[in-house]
Design a protein around this motif. Structure first.
Motif, mmCIF file in Angstrom:
data_model
loop_
_atom_site.group_PDB
_atom_site.id
_atom_site.type_symbol
_atom_site.label_atom_id
_atom_site.label_comp_id
_atom_site.label_asym_id
_atom_site.label_seq_id
_atom_site.Cartn_x
_atom_site.Cartn_y
_atom_site.Cartn_z
ATOM 1 N N UNK A 94 48.693 -1.841 11.097
ATOM 2 C CA UNK A 94 47.969 -1.705 12.364
ATOM 3 C C UNK A 94 46.810 -0.714 12.321
ATOM 4 N N UNK A 95 46.773 0.181 11.347
ATOM 5 C CA UNK A 95 45.810 1.284 11.390
ATOM 6 C C UNK A 95 44.919 1.431 10.161
ATOM 7 N N UNK A 96 45.227 0.738 9.060
ATOM 8 C CA UNK A 96 44.459 0.925 7.827
ATOM 9 C C UNK A 96 42.974 0.615 8.027
ATOM 10 N N UNK A 97 42.682 -0.435 8.782
ATOM 11 C CA UNK A 97 41.293 -0.822 9.015
ATOM 12 C C UNK A 97 40.506 0.301 9.668
ATOM 13 N N UNK A 98 41.151 1.028 10.560
ATOM 14 C CA UNK A 98 40.483 2.136 11.233
ATOM 15 C C UNK A 98 40.126 3.238 10.236
ATOM 16 N N UNK A 99 41.040 3.525 9.304
ATOM 17 C CA UNK A 99 40.765 4.560 8.310
ATOM 18 C C UNK A 99 39.582 4.164 7.423
ATOM 19 N N UNK A 100 39.504 2.882 7.051
ATOM 20 C CA UNK A 100 38.371 2.440 6.240
ATOM 21 C C UNK A 100 37.084 2.496 7.062
ATOM 22 N N UNK A 101 37.185 2.210 8.338
ATOM 23 C CA UNK A 101 36.040 2.354 9.247
ATOM 24 C C UNK A 101 35.511 3.786 9.210
ATOM 25 N N UNK A 337 55.787 -15.948 16.421
ATOM 26 C CA UNK A 337 54.880 -15.565 15.338
ATOM 27 C C UNK A 337 53.571 -14.944 15.822
ATOM 28 N N UNK A 338 53.345 -14.899 17.131
ATOM 29 C CA UNK A 338 52.097 -14.323 17.646
ATOM 30 C C UNK A 338 52.086 -12.798 17.484
ATOM 31 N N UNK A 339 50.906 -12.257 17.241
ATOM 32 C CA UNK A 339 50.779 -10.816 17.079
ATOM 33 C C UNK A 339 51.205 -10.045 18.314
ATOM 34 N N UNK A 340 50.952 -10.605 19.488
ATOM 35 C CA UNK A 340 51.354 -9.965 20.740
ATOM 36 C C UNK A 340 52.866 -9.752 20.776
ATOM 37 N N UNK A 341 53.617 -10.775 20.393
ATOM 38 C CA UNK A 341 55.077 -10.673 20.362
ATOM 39 C C UNK A 341 55.512 -9.687 19.287
ATOM 40 N N UNK A 391 47.352 -13.339 20.941
ATOM 41 C CA UNK A 391 48.160 -13.661 22.119
ATOM 42 C C UNK A 391 48.786 -15.043 22.038
ATOM 43 N N UNK A 392 48.070 -16.032 21.486
ATOM 44 C CA UNK A 392 48.611 -17.397 21.560
ATOM 45 C C UNK A 392 48.857 -18.066 20.220
ATOM 46 N N UNK A 393 48.487 -17.415 19.094
ATOM 47 C CA UNK A 393 48.584 -18.174 17.845
ATOM 48 C C UNK A 393 49.382 -17.498 16.735
ATOM 49 N N UNK A 394 48.907 -16.359 16.205
ATOM 50 C CA UNK A 394 49.585 -15.765 15.042
ATOM 51 C C UNK A 394 49.344 -14.263 15.017
ATOM 52 N N UNK A 395 49.782 -13.628 13.937
ATOM 53 C CA UNK A 395 49.520 -12.190 13.782
ATOM 54 C C UNK A 395 48.624 -11.903 12.588
ATOM 55 N N UNK A 396 47.912 -12.928 12.063
ATOM 56 C CA UNK A 396 47.158 -12.718 10.835
ATOM 57 C C UNK A 396 45.929 -11.830 11.055
#
Length: 431
Positions: A94-101, A337-341, A391-396
């Motif tokens: 959840x947070x690695x992208x922020x560190x690279x940012x 399988x949604x990221x929201x869930x 919200x409606x599809x996946x967590x990719x």
């Protein structure tokens, strides 16, 4: 370049090679630790270097959002007895992208940034021959290689091309070059060859929404051939819809790789596919799964409702005692399988709201600072893609750096534009 800038550049290169080469590592049967440990290690290495080299000069945009989110995750993990390994990997996802940012945003060697962006563009374009090779070798199937990105995350075949198509379409709206239309078609093939039905709807929807944003945000300037561009967006969307329907065996009456186009059949199929027709909880579909897990959370005890069942509970790893999958932990195979869930079950309403509000904050910030630039428009469109997927599809989008990582790279370029009062950085994306 001197030695240290060159070394940093090569670490950046290796970081993105591991991200885009994940599927190759899986295909060759190599240990997953190569990318699962290698990617965060390299990011931390670059961040530590930035901290040592710049010290108090480092800037941390949005840091309080991440402190808040990580604090909620830590509390959730501790009160639910989740092991530290699982918590750590939840935070990596959840947070690695922020560190690279932060690494890119604080980089003062602009040549490094430019070379990294050029390298990423090459890795993105490599996905086209990779998917064509897959089609020649094994045909149209959800299984097998998804470019060089993965061999088992089927939803990537929908969301990654959708991500790239969003950027390409924004470039076309501003630059009016036919090469962008060719690339849109080629990346659409990634979803079609991957046998994914969702691209049938997602591509037309995102093209329409981006076109609406374009008209609204660019209304104050003279836009050449505006309505012809909007019409073309509709044509592209219809074309992707039509080709997908005819080439996906489940979407035509003949169940053929080139069957007839029957809209009534598609509507009936989609209705059946998205709704649970039995009382089998295990086979619950996305629409019913979303309602089920929202109710599950709202009906839980206050502590569980607010903080979830523990950050890291749904981390799948051979090093975990738990299986870490939705189907094993909650008895639902498909509908969770949604990221929201995925977020809601682990960090509850509080953590999920903070996480999603952060993306809304980013959208609002770029909208308020909008410049007449395809990359600014693309970022807004990609934020919409994030919410559609999550919200409606996946967590990719939420989990993989070749999606969320690229999203934060674009954010870094936009903020560097703002920081130095230029368009130099955002133009790096244009080709």
């Amino acid at each position: 370049m001197h030695l240290y800038p060159m070394l940093r550049l090569y670490i950046h290169y290796l970081y993105w090679i591991l991200i885009f080469g994940t599927g190759l590592v899986q295909l060759l049967g190599l240990d997953s630790g190569i990318y699962k440990l290698g990617i965060p290690f390299l990011a931390v290495l670059l961040l530590v270097y930035s901290f040592i080299a710049k010290g108090n000069e480092l800037k941390y945009p949005f840091v309080w959002w991440y402190f808040g989110f990580m604090g909620i995750s830590l509390i959730s993990s501790l009160i639910n007895g989740i092991d530290y390994f699982s918590l750590l990997y939840f935070l990596v996802y959840t947070s690695l992208s922020y560190f690279y940012f932060l690494i890119l945003y604080n980089e003062t060697n602009f040549l490094i940034i430019k070379k990294v962006i050029t390298f990423i563009k090459i890795l993105v374009l490599i996905q086209i021959p990779a998917i064509l090779i897959k089609y020649v070798l094994i045909g149209q199937t959800e299984h097998g290689g998804i470019g060089t990105l993965s061999i088992n995350a089927g939803s990537v075949s929908t969301i990654f091309p959708l991500f790239i198509i969003t950027i390409l379409f924004c470039l076309y709206l501003f630059k009016n070059k036919s090469k962008y239309l060719i690339f849109i078609f080629l990346f659409s093939l990634m979803g079609i060859v991957g046998n994914k039905r969702a691209i049938l709807f997602f591509v037309p929807i995102i093209l329409l929404l981006v076109a609406i944003l374009f008209v609204k945000l660019e209304s104050t300037r003279q836009v050449s051939n505006l309505w012809s561009k909007i019409s073309l967006a509709c044509i592209i969307g219809v074309a992707v819809f039509y080709i997908t329907a005819r080439t996906n065996k489940t979407l035509n009456p003949e169940h053929s790789n080139w069957g007839s186009f029957d809209l009534n059949y598609i509507i009936t199929y989609v209705d059946n596919y998205t709704s649970s027709k039995s009382n089998d909880k295990y086979q619950m579909r996305r629409k019913d799964g979303l309602a089920y897990f929202i109710n599950y959370t709202l009906e839980s005890q206050p502590q569980q409702m607010l903080l979830g069942d523990g950050a890291g509970k749904l981390i799948e790893s051979k090093y975990n005692v738990r299986m870490g999958s939705i189907k094993n932990e909650y008895g639902v195979r498909y509908g969770g399988r949604m990221g929201f869930v995925w977020l809601l079950l682990q960090i509850g309403l509080l953590g999920t709201i903070v996480y999603l509000l952060f993306y809304m904050r980013l959208f609002a910030m770029v909208l308020n600072k909008y410049r007449s630039n395809p990359i600014y428009l693309a970022f807004l469109g990609l934020t919409i893609v994030f919410f559609m997927d999550t919200i409606i599809y996946s967590n990719v989008f939420l989990r993989y750096e070749y999606l969320k990582g690229l999203y934060f790279v674009i954010l870094a370029l936009i903020l560097l534009d703002q920081k130095y009062k230029t368009n130099y950085f955002s133009k790096m994306i244009i080709f």
